[in-house]
Design a protein around this motif. Structure first.
Motif, PDB file in Angstrom:
ATOM      1  N   TYR A  28       0.318  -1.511   0.078  1.00  0.00           N
ATOM      2  CA  TYR A  28      -0.109  -0.119   0.289  1.00  0.00           C
ATOM      3  C   TYR A  28       0.578   1.941  -0.329  1.00  0.00           C
ATOM      4  O   TYR A  28       0.914   2.357  -1.174  1.00  0.00           O
ATOM      5  N   ALA A  29       1.543   1.116   1.170  1.00  0.00           N
ATOM      6  CA  ALA A  29       2.788   2.563   0.927  1.00  0.00           C
ATOM      7  C   ALA A  29       3.642   2.326  -0.344  1.00  0.00           C
ATOM      8  O   ALA A  29       4.137   1.260  -0.332  1.00  0.00           O
ATOM      9  N   GLU A  30       4.614   3.128  -1.010  1.00  0.00           N
ATOM     10  CA  GLU A  30       5.367   3.000  -1.719  1.00  0.00           C
ATOM     11  C   GLU A  30       6.741   3.706  -1.122  1.00  0.00           C
ATOM     12  O   GLU A  30       6.983   4.638   0.144  1.00  0.00           O
ATOM     13  N   PHE A  31       7.612   3.358  -2.020  1.00  0.00           N
ATOM     14  CA  PHE A  31       8.990   3.077  -1.282  1.00  0.00           C
ATOM     15  C   PHE A  31       9.524   4.531  -1.914  1.00  0.00           C
ATOM     16  O   PHE A  31       9.514   4.869  -2.550  1.00  0.00           O
ATOM     17  N   ALA A  32      10.758   5.653  -1.209  1.00  0.00           N
ATOM     18  CA  ALA A  32      11.139   6.337  -1.729  1.00  0.00           C
ATOM     19  C   ALA A  32      12.561   6.721  -0.966  1.00  0.00           C
ATOM     20  O   ALA A  32      12.350   7.827   0.566  1.00  0.00           O
ATOM     21  N   GLY A  33      13.294   5.814  -1.112  1.00  0.00           N
ATOM     22  CA  GLY A  33      14.809   5.878  -0.107  1.00  0.00           C
ATOM     23  C   GLY A  33      14.045   5.257   1.297  1.00  0.00           C
ATOM     24  O   GLY A  33      14.025   4.524   1.428  1.00  0.00           O
ATOM     25  N   ASP A  34      14.465   6.147   2.250  1.00  0.00           N
ATOM     26  CA  ASP A  34      14.665   6.238   3.634  1.00  0.00           C
ATOM     27  C   ASP A  34      12.834   6.309   3.710  1.00  0.00           C
ATOM     28  O   ASP A  34      12.423   6.422   5.139  1.00  0.00           O
ATOM     29  N   ARG A  35      11.778   7.018   3.268  1.00  0.00           N
ATOM     30  CA  ARG A  35      10.832   7.305   3.344  1.00  0.00           C
ATOM     31  C   ARG A  35       9.277   6.119   2.632  1.00  0.00           C
ATOM     32  O   ARG A  35       9.419   4.728   1.554  1.00  0.00           O
TER      33      ARG A  35
END
Lengths: 661, 677
Positions: free
Chosen positions: B539-546
């Motif tokens: 559901y959540a998408e990754f962007a580096g440390d986020r």
């Protein structure tokens, strides 16, 4: 007066007694027996169970067949209520349903009976111009409660020269007892083969054969599973009459693929009449063509303009294989697949090019076993055109004893002549020629036959809006799809379609312009879309914004993982190569890029990488899916691969506003 | 050729017979290739047209669309209505060719089809007429009492640029008291012609709505010519079609004066009175007996009314809606009720039966008046006093006079709580009649707060971005009503499938829902509550440390409601409602909410507003998202009224509404980010 009252009450009592007797219906012995059959393993989870499923077929000679069919289904839960529908197909005068009777047996023991008067008949193949195929339907799904048995029986009288049967014992719900009974005239014989995972018991007494199968578990419907015909327990039968009966009554028997090919060729060739109009049309079409390939292309392209429309008649007599006369198809300019093939062949013949009809199967159930020669397995007709020119096309195949032939499907208006339609690739077909004695395997589509090469150049603004162009170069089947979409859509519909596609991941989008370019020789279709999407990158506070670079057709779906897989998973070949260029807004820099991905599996290859080049970010993505059959034991491997790709496709780029100056 | 034929009709028969020898051959010679077989001459403009005239985006346009309806059969025997159809169309695109590849003319028991003719004219002006063998007749449906047929044909060689023409006559073997003829179809029309020949023995009234064209009356026939009609309009949340699309209504009455609006409504009042005589029978012994038991101990007549309502909706099986008490077969075999006594005795009834019984009981309870009345169906047609016909005030209700106030009920409609009407009957005109008078009244409007969707989720986000947890969604008012009706026949599994397909699959393709529990499915006095487990991998998408995700779980991925930039037709929502979301998301260890990554700014528009908020509990490591959206259709009503009175617009301006929905949709797409600590 008192006497009168007594008499009146007596009559009332008599009436009540007689009506209660009438209400106590008697069930036929087969249904009583089915009711008392012992439960089988696996029933507990099922919404319905087939208690008894029986077909008795009596071949009575002179092409007459009498059949009695019985079925009883126990509805165990309301979710199984659709099994309380009797749906009986029949075709015209040579196939009649008689003595239909049905019962609902409620858990309380109360019985409701039904006859054909309670059923309705509805035409099948509504999209046809005419079809004699019909269905008799009795729908009691609204009446059943858990524990109710829905049962029916009927007799059928058919007249047909065909002597083959394909009987399936297994179903999507458990089956306690299923059987097929065959009664043949003295001297007739039968060849039978049981197929599928469960055992089938054969008994024979005199001229009567019985095949039984019991306690058959339900076959689960799973995505991307093989054809049900290849999964289910069943029986393939070919009846052989005596030579005398065969000759006298014109029975059509098939012992080999050569028999089927001869029959199909006979049915097709009878329609190839060369009239003056046909010859004139062929000459007009090929006027100016300098080679055989050009003549073939001119005629084939004309055949593609014929409007598809079917008429289904004499189906029990093999009408499904007999085209209308080619001259009539030429005159009316409409027809179904076999009609179009007849026209194509007649026009080719008129300019001296030989061709043969080819029978194929398209759709959901494309299983054609090598070892049961039967025309029943096909539902489509195409053409193989003799090629003496050395020119090579993806649709040219080597046919044993006939040489190089171009496979062409005139019903596929958007597939360029010379290409093999995606619906036929990898299929087994029968070339209808007297020399043929085996099925022909058409080449399977490779990833490069099913490819999209995408290049995206867009600029982002300070608010996260996107403006730029998307260029999709579709090759093979995707090109056919785009060609068809553009051909059959109005400008407004096309804009809406493209906008909806883009804004699935951009939230809102505006399509400014679409340019299309068809390159039929290479079966490529290019469209270039000018687009804007004001809310593409999402703000994360004042200083950050994030966006998904893979915003066009990411892999969103992963096969289900909740329940253990029970059947093979079929993977089809296709490929996407993307280069996505994002120009950053002034004074914004990249906080992070997507993690580089590299996946190599038997069924797929995937890579994703991003880099910053000055004020641009470029993301390169490649996904290649290969033809593969994944058995249940390797299903986890498939899931893991798709899961990784799905997550990688969702990874985001974060930009940070540079406030240093 | 229409002109030519009328010329021959008028003049040829007056010629001396000897001239026939001279005139006839020359007349025959005068017929062109295009008029052979009794066809009309095709105007040159139609041949020359290379693109659509009415709608530049149309695949096909009707060049001529004619319908002649003749209701000329006798009134004592052999009633029949004759419909003569004549269509000429031009195909402009390949898509048009595919749309027109087969023409089906369906008809059924009681109809006869005759004189079917068709032809195609190619761009080079060659003509091919279809022969008898080109028409295929087949039976589509048969159930012993009723048969449906179709005559099908295809135009040979159809391609863009072709003109096709066909005509036929359909004869209906019975007479119809009123006729509703919509004038728009799937394709635009250059020239529309309608002739209606009503039954001469009866008073008739014919009216065209939503078009400025005038009828021409010749003899007893009405003629209408209309140019350049658009295609039937498609789009979400349209005002009722009868309010803006042109249509024609023909109605009969036994007295001419009945067709004057004042007299017509008097006549409708009279029919209402007759119906009340049949259905509302407070003096029947069974009704009195029931009332005596039912009302025993009731403190006042209000309590009696409640008891009567409860009895009608809970003790009488409503066979107009879904019931699992009777099987289909049993319902077919049930006897028809003839009075409230029958309904009480048998324990079942249709919608009208139940309403009649309730009105009877209300009368016994001592209310001043209790009648069946008729009410406007505002999703079908907005009431207009001058537009007379049974299409006006087409729905039924029970009107109870309480002192000086009329109160309205509809216990015969399934799942309606006490004193609640179907949404399409709210804020609508009602006609009620008693022995001497008929009354006009209006039902009450509804407020947004009476229809709520309260959506709560308690979820946990994993380090991998997977979301998992429990959802409780409850509905009240009309939000519950339509779902109750939809779910009535469904099993829990089917409801679960429905929720997955309709609520989740398009927005979150990987959402899996399970363990559904449904409460209050049958009781309209309770809220309808759905509880289920929800799982959305990735559901959540990754962007580096986020980890980036949308906390508005119930709206993430929703498509804009209104897609077209603009449209001429206004917007109508059935009822106002409120949506309240309360989503708690436990965040994974090692992550915290990134400061400033989410904006609480809401939106307040004239019809739609939204408030939103995110709270983060660092101790519990839980993020709470709150959202309240209100759709205020009272504002719509005001806009409709303004539009109707001043601008003559059907409904409020589309763009104004679209802008508000787009803004709310934009807010609903807002992500926030968690950052690794």
């Amino acid at each position: 007066m008192k006497q009168f009252t007594r008499l009146f009450l007596f009559i009332l009592a008599l009436l009540a007694a007689s009506s209660s007797l009438a209400g106590r219906e008697k069930l036929p012995p087969w249904l009583e027996e089915a009711r008392s059959s012992a439960p089988m393993a696996g029933e507990a989870e099922a919404d319905a169970v087939i208690l008894w499923d029986s077909i008795e077929r009596t071949y009575a000679g002179r092409q007459r067949v009498e059949a009695r069919e019985q079925r009883a289904v126990l509805i165990k839960a309301r979710d199984g209520r659709d099994w309380a529908i009797a749906n009986i197909g029949f075709v015209g005068r040579d196939d009649q349903v008689r003595s239909f009777k049905a019962w609902l047996v409620y858990p309380s023991g109360r019985i409701e009976t039904f006859t054909h008067r309670d059923a309705f008949t509805v035409a099948a193949e509504m999209e046809s111009l005419y079809s004699e195929a019909k269905q008799m339907v009795l729908d009691r799904s609204g009446s059943v409660r858990p524990g109710t048995i829905f049962a029916y029986e009927f007799e059928r009288k058919e007249k047909t020269p065909f002597l083959q049967d394909l009987r399936v014992f297994q179903s999507r719900i458990p089956v306690r007892d299923s059987r097929f009974v065959l009664e043949l005239p003295r001297g007739w014989s039968v060849r039978s083969e049981a197929v599928g995972p469960c055992s089938v018991v054969e008994e024979q007494e005199g001229t009567r054969w019985v095949w039984k199968s019991s306690n058959l578990p339900a076959i689960k419907v799973e995505p991307n599973q093989p054809s049900p015909l290849s999964l289910l327990t069943g029986l393939r039968l070919s009846v052989e009459p005596t030579g005398k009966d065969r000759d006298r009554d014109d029975y059509i028997c098939f012992q080999s693929w050569n028999d089927v090919a001869r029959f199909a060729a006979g049915a097709q060739d009878s329609a190839l009449t060369l009239t003056d109009a046909m010859v004139a049309k062929a000459r007009t079409l090929t006027d100016g063509a300098r080679s055989e390939t050009e003549r073939i292309r001119a005629i084939a392209q004309y055949a593609q303009t014929v409007n598809y429309l079917a008429t289904s008649m004499d189906l029990n007599q093999g009408g499904g294989f007999k085209p209308r006369k080619a001259e009539e198809v030429l005159e009316k300019h409409w027809g179904d697949c076999k009609d179009m093939v007849a026209l194509t062949r007649a026009l080719l013949k008129a300019v001296g090019i030989e061709s043969v009809a080819v029978f194929a199967t398209v759709g959901d159930d494309t299983f054609v076993p090598h070892d049961w020669p039967s025309p029943k397995l096909f539902n489509h007709c195409i053409v193989a055109i003799n090629m003496t020119d050395p020119a090579t096309f993806p649709g040219v195949v080597e046919v044993p004893r006939l040489g190089r032939m171009l496979i062409f499907d005139p019903t596929q208006k958007d597939v360029p002549v010379g290409e093999l339609p995606g619906s036929l690739a990898g299929g087994r077909v029968l070339v209808a020629d007297e020399s043929v004695d085996a099925l022909l395997e058409l080449p399977a589509a490779r990833p490069e036959d099913n490819t999209v090469i995408r290049e995206v150049h867009v600029s982002l603004d300070q608010e996260g809006g996107l403006v730029g162009t998307i260029r999709d170069e579709a090759v093979g089947a995707p090109a056919d799809y785009l060609r068809g979409l553009v051909r059959t859509s109005s400008r407004e519909d096309l804009l809406e379609f493209v906008r909806d596609w883009i804004q699935l991941r951009t939230h809102t989008a505006k399509v400014v312009k679409i340019d299309t370019q068809d390159i039929p020789g290479a079966n490529r279709y290019v469209w270039t879309i000018e687009v804007s999407a004001p809310n593409f990158a999402r703000p994360l506070g004042d200083a950050l914004m994030a966006f998904r670079p893979v915003f066009l057709s990411p892999l969103e779906w992963v096969p289900p993982s909740k329940e253990p897989r029970t059947t093979d998973y079929i993977v089809r070949a296709w490929k996407v190569e993307e280069s996505l260029w994002f120009s950053l807004p002034p004074r914004w820099s990249v906080e992070n890029l997507p993690e580089t991905q590299d996946l190599e599996a038997s069924f797929a290859q995937y890579s994703l990488a991003g880099e910053q080049l000055d004020s641009q970010v470029v993301v390169r993505r490649r996904f290649e899916s290969r033809n593969d059959v994944i058995p249940p034991a390797r299903y986890d491997e498939l899931l893991e691969g798709y899961e990784r790709i799905n997550r990688a496709d969702k990874s985001q780029i974060v930009l940070r506003a540079d406030r240093g100056d | 050729m229409r002109c030519a034929r009328s010329f021959f009709g008028r003049h040829l028969k007056r010629l001396p017979w000897i001239l026939w020898v001279v005139v006839l051959p020359s007349a025959l010679d005068a017929s062109t290739e295009f008029t052979k077989g009794g066809w009309d001459e095709v105007p040159e403009e139609e041949f020359l047209a290379e693109s659509p005239k009415v709608d530049p985006d149309a695949h096909i346009e009707f060049l001529y669309r004619g319908l002649e309806v003749s209701d000329t059969g006798g009134i004592t025997s052999s009633f029949q209505t004759i419909y003569k159809y004549h269509y000429r169309l031009k195909v402009f695109t390949e898509a048009g060719v595919e749309e027109l590849d087969k023409i089906d003319i369906p008809y059924e028991t009681g109809w006869r089809l005759r004189g079917l003719k068709a032809r195609i004219i190619f761009p080079d002006r060659t003509v091919v007429r279809l022969e008898r063998e080109d028409f295929y007749k087949r039976e589509l449906f048969e159930d012993g009492r009723f048969k449906g047929y179709v005559q099908s044909f295809s135009f040979p060689g159809l391609r863009p640029g072709c003109i096709v023409e066909y005509r036929w006559t359909a004869v209906r073997q019975y007479w119809i008291p009123s006729l509703y003829l919509p004038m728009l179809t799937d394709w635009p029309t250059w020239d529309y012609y309608l002739r209606v020949s009503p039954q001469r023995f009866l008073a008739s009234r014919i009216a065209a709505f939503n078009c400025r064209y005038k009828w021409e009356k010749k003899g007893g026939d009405f003629h209408l010519h209309v140019k350049n009609l658009p295609a039937s309009y498609e789009g979400p949340f349209l005002v009722p079609r009868k309010d803006f699309e042109p249509w024609v209504h023909m109605g009969y009455a036994t007295e001419l004066e009945d067709l004057d609006p004042d007299k017509y409504w008097g006549y409708r009042g009279g029919t209402l009175e007759d119906i009340n005589d049949d259905y509302v029978r407070p003096r029947q012994g069974a009704v009195k007996k029931l009332a005596k038991t039912l009302f025993e101990g009731a403190k006042d007549r209000e309590e009696m009314l409640h008891r009567a309502y409860d009895y009608c909706v809970s003790q009488i099986i409503n066979i107009s809606g879904y019931t699992d008490f009777y099987s289909e077969q049993e319902i077919e075999d049930l006897k028809q009720n003839r009075s409230p006594a029958d309904v009480i005795k048998r324990g079942y009834g249709t919608r009208s039966d139940i309403n009649g019984l309730f009105a009877s009981l209300a009368s016994v309870a001592g209310f001043e008046k209790a009648y069946l009345g008729q009410v406007e169906n505002r999703s079908d047609h907005t009431f207009n006093y001058d537009q007379v016909g049974f299409f006006c005030l087409s729905d039924w209700l029970v009107a109870v006079l309480d002192g000086t106030t009329w109160r309205f009920f509809d216990p015969g409609s399934t799942f309606l709580p006490f004193e609640t009407l179907n949404p399409e009957n709210t804020n609508g005109r009602v006609i009620v009649a008693d022995e001497k008078y008929y009354y006009w009244r209006k039902t009450n409007p509804v407020e947004a707060k009476s229809s709520n969707a309260i959506r709560k989720a308690t979820l946990q986000l994993s380090e991998e971005g997977d979301l998992q947890g429990e959802v409780v969604v409850s509905f009240t008012g009309y939000e519950a009503l339509w779902r109750r009706r939809l779910f009535a026949e469904m099993t829990n599994q089917e409801i679960e499938d429905y929720l997955r397909d309709e609520d989740w699959a398009n927005r979150c393709p990987r959402a899996v829902i399970s363990a559904l529990e449904v409460q209050g499915k049958e009781d309209p006095n309770q809220k309808l509550e759905l509880r289920y487990s929800l799982e959305i991998p990735a559901y959540a998408e990754f962007a580096g440390d986020r980890l980036i995700f949308n906390p508005s779980v119930f709206e993430k991925g929703s498509a804009p409601v209104f897609k077209r930039e603009d449209r001429a037709i206004g917007v109508r929502f059935e009822y106002p409602f409120r949506e309240y979301d309360d989503v708690s998301i436990g965040i994974p260890e090692g992550y915290s909410l990134e400061t400033g990554s989410f904006s609480d700014v809401g939106f307040a528009g004239s019809v739609l507003n939204q408030n939103r908020k995110v709270e983060f509990d660092e101790t519990a490591r839980t993020l709470r998202f709150l959202r309240l959206m209100v759709l205020d259709t009272e504002a719509f009503e005001r806009m409709v009224d303004v539009g109707a009175r001043t601008l003559r617009l059907p409904g409020p301006p589309y763009r104004e509404v679209k802008v508000q929905f787009d803004e709310v949709n934009r807010l609903d797409a807002q992500d926030l980010s968690l950052v690794r600590e």
